[in-house]
Design a protein around this motif. Structure first.
Motif, PDB file in Angstrom:
ATOM      1  N   ASP A  72       0.830  -1.194   0.000  1.00 58.41           N
ATOM      2  CA  ASP A  72       0.000   0.000   0.000  1.00 58.41           C
ATOM      3  C   ASP A  72       0.870   1.252   0.000  1.00 58.41           C
ATOM      4  O   ASP A  72       2.095   1.167  -0.131  1.00 58.41           O
ATOM      5  N   ASN A  73       0.266   2.415   0.157  1.00 54.82           N
ATOM      6  CA  ASN A  73       1.010   3.667   0.029  1.00 54.82           C
ATOM      7  C   ASN A  73       1.975   3.927   1.185  1.00 54.82           C
ATOM      8  O   ASN A  73       2.767   4.865   1.125  1.00 54.82           O
ATOM      9  N   ARG A  74       1.941   3.078   2.222  1.00 53.27           N
ATOM     10  CA  ARG A  74       2.890   3.193   3.321  1.00 53.27           C
ATOM     11  C   ARG A  74       3.887   2.038   3.339  1.00 53.27           C
ATOM     12  O   ARG A  74       4.615   1.863   4.320  1.00 53.27           O
ATOM     13  N   GLY A  75       3.903   1.251   2.265  1.00 50.76           N
ATOM     14  CA  GLY A  75       4.825   0.126   2.193  1.00 50.76           C
ATOM     15  C   GLY A  75       4.385  -1.099   2.951  1.00 50.76           C
ATOM     16  O   GLY A  75       5.167  -2.035   3.141  1.00 50.76           O
ATOM     17  N   ARG A  76       3.128  -1.127   3.384  1.00 52.81           N
ATOM     18  CA  ARG A  76       2.609  -2.279   4.102  1.00 52.81           C
ATOM     19  C   ARG A  76       2.070  -3.312   3.124  1.00 52.81           C
ATOM     20  O   ARG A  76       1.482  -2.957   2.104  1.00 52.81           O
ATOM     21  N   GLY A 217       0.689   6.631  -2.695  1.00 52.72           N
ATOM     22  CA  GLY A 217       1.886   7.131  -2.053  1.00 52.72           C
ATOM     23  C   GLY A 217       2.778   7.899  -3.016  1.00 52.72           C
ATOM     24  O   GLY A 217       2.417   8.156  -4.168  1.00 52.72           O
TER      25      GLY A 217
END
Length: 225
Positions: A72-76, A217
């Protein structure tokens, strides 16, 4: 707008001419946008396009494994998400009646597969490296080798369709669809890198390419026209 001087030489009708709109959130409309590569549960065989076909023959071409993570946009990691893949065969022809390229069809290769990401967002496909093909335009433009990916979110109406390319392909500099991405960094994020690692389990004779798909992101995997 694209910064590249390469004019878009794909099919103009593939580019949207109107702003997007939200589809009604009811089960009946959602069914119209379901996966097209199977009516049953996803199995391990679905992600191996070298075995996912009728008959006992072997597809022709260079066997490759493409692997990466969906983030996702937070690298999760995004777990348990459906990915579908479709592609041309090693000669650059799709197993579809709309493809009139005079390259040969491969009776042992359907060019379509699907998989689910695992708990860490990882996914893997084993397939045949696709060949380039001509666009049929007056200037004799060709498409670089590429894979098509479709990602479904929490519903079939949440869908991203994008393409993956291969590093080192001499046609990358000339592919107008790739250059529809906004800048060089965005195009780089659409390009898989060869990874000289030990073969993955079940894929002892394939080259491995790595490609992460990032949704949103500052560094998203964009979807060119």
């Amino acid at each position: 707008m694209p910064t590249s001087p390469i004019p878009y030489r794909g099919f103009p009708l593939r580019r949207p001419t109107r702003p997007p709109f939200l589809l009604p959130a009811d089960p009946e409309s959602a069914e119209l946008y379901g996966p097209v590569f199977g009516q049953t549960d996803v199995s391990a065989l679905d992600s191996d396009l070298t075995r996912h076909h009728s008959g006992s023959g072997t597809p022709i071409g260079e066997r490759i494994t493409v692997t990466g993570r969906l983030l996702d946009n937070r690298g999760r990691p995004i777990p348990h998400q459906l990915l579908e893949l479709w592609q041309a065969n090693a000669a650059g022809r799709y197993a579809h009646q709309g493809d009139q390229h005079d390259a040969p069809l491969d009776p042992h290769f359907t060019g379509a597969g699907r998989t689910l990401t695992d708990a860490d967002g990882r996914w893997t496909f084993t397939t045949i490296k696709p060949g380039p093909y001509p666009l049929g335009t007056p200037d004799h433009a060709w498409r670089a080798a590429h894979l098509h990916f479709s990602l479904f979110g929490r519903a079939f109406t949440q869908r991203l369709v994008t393409q993956m390319y291969f590093e080192g392909d001499p046609l990358l500099a000339h592919d107008s669809v790739l250059h529809a991405a906004p800048d060089a960094e965005a195009r780089h994020r659409l390009t898989a890198t060869y990874t000289p690692t030990p073969p993955l389990p079940g894929c002892p004779t394939s080259l491995t390419y790595h490609w992460n798909i990032v949704l949103g992101g500052p560094s998203p995997t964009v979807a060119p026209a």
